[in-house]
Design a protein around this motif. Structure first.
Motif, mmCIF file in Angstrom:
data_model
loop_
_atom_site.group_PDB
_atom_site.id
_atom_site.type_symbol
_atom_site.label_atom_id
_atom_site.label_comp_id
_atom_site.label_asym_id
_atom_site.label_seq_id
_atom_site.Cartn_x
_atom_site.Cartn_y
_atom_site.Cartn_z
ATOM 1 N N LYS A 13 -6.631 -9.546 -5.434
ATOM 2 C CA LYS A 13 -6.510 -9.731 -3.979
ATOM 3 C C LYS A 13 -7.010 -8.530 -3.202
ATOM 4 C CE LYS A 13 -2.049 -10.074 -3.795
ATOM 5 N NZ LYS A 13 -1.562 -9.928 -5.151
ATOM 6 N N ALA A 33 0.871 -2.630 -0.569
ATOM 7 C CA ALA A 33 0.936 -1.168 -0.419
ATOM 8 C C ALA A 33 2.079 -0.775 0.522
ATOM 9 C CB ALA A 33 -0.398 -0.627 0.101
ATOM 10 N N ARG A 86 0.217 3.169 -6.738
ATOM 11 C CA ARG A 86 -0.428 2.150 -7.584
ATOM 12 C C ARG A 86 -0.022 2.189 -9.057
ATOM 13 N NH1 ARG A 86 -2.111 -1.193 -5.045
ATOM 14 N NH2 ARG A 86 -2.529 -0.697 -2.901
ATOM 15 N N GLY A 91 5.257 -0.706 -8.575
ATOM 16 C CA GLY A 91 5.081 -2.138 -8.304
ATOM 17 C C GLY A 91 6.365 -2.904 -8.585
ATOM 18 N N ALA A 94 8.914 -2.123 -5.950
ATOM 19 C CA ALA A 94 8.555 -2.857 -4.724
ATOM 20 C C ALA A 94 9.014 -4.311 -4.844
ATOM 21 C CB ALA A 94 7.048 -2.793 -4.500
ATOM 22 N N ALA A 98 11.598 -6.184 -2.484
ATOM 23 C CA ALA A 98 11.040 -7.296 -1.704
ATOM 24 C C ALA A 98 11.952 -8.519 -1.690
ATOM 25 C CB ALA A 98 9.667 -7.671 -2.260
ATOM 26 N N GLY A 124 -1.223 -10.413 0.325
ATOM 27 C CA GLY A 124 0.150 -10.188 -0.139
ATOM 28 C C GLY A 124 0.690 -11.386 -0.880
ATOM 29 N N ARG A 125 1.949 -11.737 -0.578
ATOM 30 C CA ARG A 125 2.594 -12.864 -1.249
ATOM 31 C C ARG A 125 2.941 -13.977 -0.264
ATOM 32 N NH1 ARG A 125 1.547 -9.401 -4.255
ATOM 33 N NH2 ARG A 125 2.321 -8.907 -6.343
ATOM 34 N N ARG A 175 7.151 -9.528 -13.004
ATOM 35 C CA ARG A 175 6.985 -9.486 -11.556
ATOM 36 C C ARG A 175 6.689 -10.884 -10.991
ATOM 37 N NH1 ARG A 175 3.593 -6.186 -8.248
ATOM 38 N NH2 ARG A 175 2.236 -5.455 -9.916
ATOM 39 N N ASP A 179 8.854 -12.565 -8.153
ATOM 40 C CA ASP A 179 8.228 -12.873 -6.866
ATOM 41 C C ASP A 179 8.199 -14.380 -6.576
ATOM 42 O OD1 ASP A 179 7.816 -10.155 -6.596
ATOM 43 O OD2 ASP A 179 5.689 -10.197 -7.128
ATOM 44 N N ARG A 182 12.298 -15.750 -5.974
ATOM 45 C CA ARG A 182 13.290 -15.191 -5.045
ATOM 46 C C ARG A 182 13.599 -16.211 -3.952
ATOM 47 N NH1 ARG A 182 8.859 -11.009 -3.279
ATOM 48 N NH2 ARG A 182 7.703 -12.311 -1.838
HETATM 49 O O1 DC Z 1 0.426 -6.832 -4.342
HETATM 50 P P1 DC Z 1 1.201 -5.681 -5.014
HETATM 51 O O2 DC Z 1 1.223 -5.789 -6.501
HETATM 52 O O3 DC Z 1 0.734 -4.362 -4.538
HETATM 53 O O4 DC Z 1 2.731 -5.860 -4.483
HETATM 54 C C1 DC Z 1 3.816 -5.120 -4.975
HETATM 55 C C2 DC Z 1 5.105 -5.928 -4.825
HETATM 56 O O5 DC Z 1 5.459 -6.028 -3.440
HETATM 57 C C3 DC Z 1 5.060 -7.366 -5.321
HETATM 58 O O6 DC Z 1 5.422 -7.486 -6.686
HETATM 59 C C4 DC Z 1 6.022 -8.096 -4.429
HETATM 60 C C5 DC Z 1 6.021 -7.306 -3.158
HETATM 61 N N1 DC Z 1 5.268 -7.956 -2.063
HETATM 62 C C6 DC Z 1 5.900 -8.964 -1.388
HETATM 63 O O7 DC Z 1 7.007 -9.363 -1.724
HETATM 64 N N2 DC Z 1 5.289 -9.527 -0.302
HETATM 65 C C7 DC Z 1 4.054 -9.152 0.074
HETATM 66 N N3 DC Z 1 3.496 -9.713 1.146
HETATM 67 C C8 DC Z 1 3.377 -8.126 -0.653
HETATM 68 C C9 DC Z 1 4.016 -7.558 -1.740
#
Ligand code: DC
Length: 216
Positions: A13, A33, A86, A91, A94, A98, A124-125, A175, A179, A182
């Motif tokens: 992405k 990030a 990074r 990660g 995060a 999240a 992102g997600r 992860r 993700d 949740r």
């Molecule tokens: O895209 P990444 O791997 O850099 O994201 C790190 C973590 O941050 C990911 O595992 C879940 C969270 N995240 C999120 O929940 N919502 C987003 N919009 C971006 C990232």
């Protein structure tokens, strides 16, 4: 104008969103990030803090975006966010953070404020589902976890770092699980997103598909 690119860890992405932003001459926003920088500022275990304490700490963390395309710079508390965020470890932090509603609310507000200020490509997600539901163009990228682990390992090797393929794949799967499952803003394609399975495609092929879809 907002273009959204969502998908799981290691799907490419960030590279693609930066390239699309460069092509469109708009800013590029890497929301992963933002979560990573927040995780690094708050430290290990912050995801277990009581809600009020977590929110108090989050209030001191600010974000801004400058430049456009390849030169877009995301800053956290006035400092550019760099490669220190990074790592797979950050990660995972995060991803734990999240899942907390306090974190998601703060991030959403900061992301929308940046989107209101400037046209951008946001990755992102939950960009297409929650943060920018009325975005002009939405994409959801996916790929087999093994393929994604292989790509990440290749990136690390290219940077002269050690890469343990099995460990990377295990981390990516953990992860993904966290993700996708949740309760708030899980990783799912928006109903109106263009879904691209990138497993058998090169970066240029995916980029071509995205640009054709935007231009059509
Ligand atoms: O895209 P990444 O791997 O850099 O994201 C790190 C973590 O941050 C990911 O595992 C879940 C969270 N995240 C999120 O929940 N919502 C987003 N919009 C971006 C990232």
């Amino acid at each position: 104008m907002v273009v959204t690119l969502d998908g799981p860890a290691g799907v490419g992405k960030t590279t693609l969103a930066r390239k699309v932003a460069q092509e469109l001459r708009v800013a590029f926003l890497d929301t992963g990030a933002m979560f990573r920088a927040t995780a690094l500022k708050l430290g290990e275990g912050a995801w277990d803090l009581p809600g009020e304490e977590l929110d108090r700490r989050l209030a001191g963390i600010t974000f801004s975006l400058s430049g456009m395309g390849r030169t877009s710079t995301l800053s956290c508390c006035g400092e550019p966010v760099g490669d220190e965020v990074r790592t797979e470890r950050v990660g995972m932090w995060a991803s734990h953070l999240a899942a907390r509603p306090e974190v998601r609310e703060r991030q959403k507000a900061a992301q929308r404020a940046m989107g209101a200020d400037t046209p951008l490509v946001a990755e992102g997600r939950d960009m297409g589902t929650v943060v920018f539901p009325s975005a002009a163009h939405k994409f959801f990228l996916d790929a087999d976890p093994r393929v994604r682990a292989g790509r990440r390992a290749a990136q690390l090797t290219q940077m002269g770092k050690k890469a343990d393929l099995e460990a990377i794949e295990a981390s990516i799967r953990a992860r993904d699980d966290q993700d996708r499952n949740r309760a708030i803003a899980p990783l799912i394609p928006a109903p109106d997103a263009v879904v691209i399975d990138t497993s058998g495609l090169t970066l240029d092929e995916v980029f071509g598909r995205i640009m054709r879809s935007i231009r059509s």
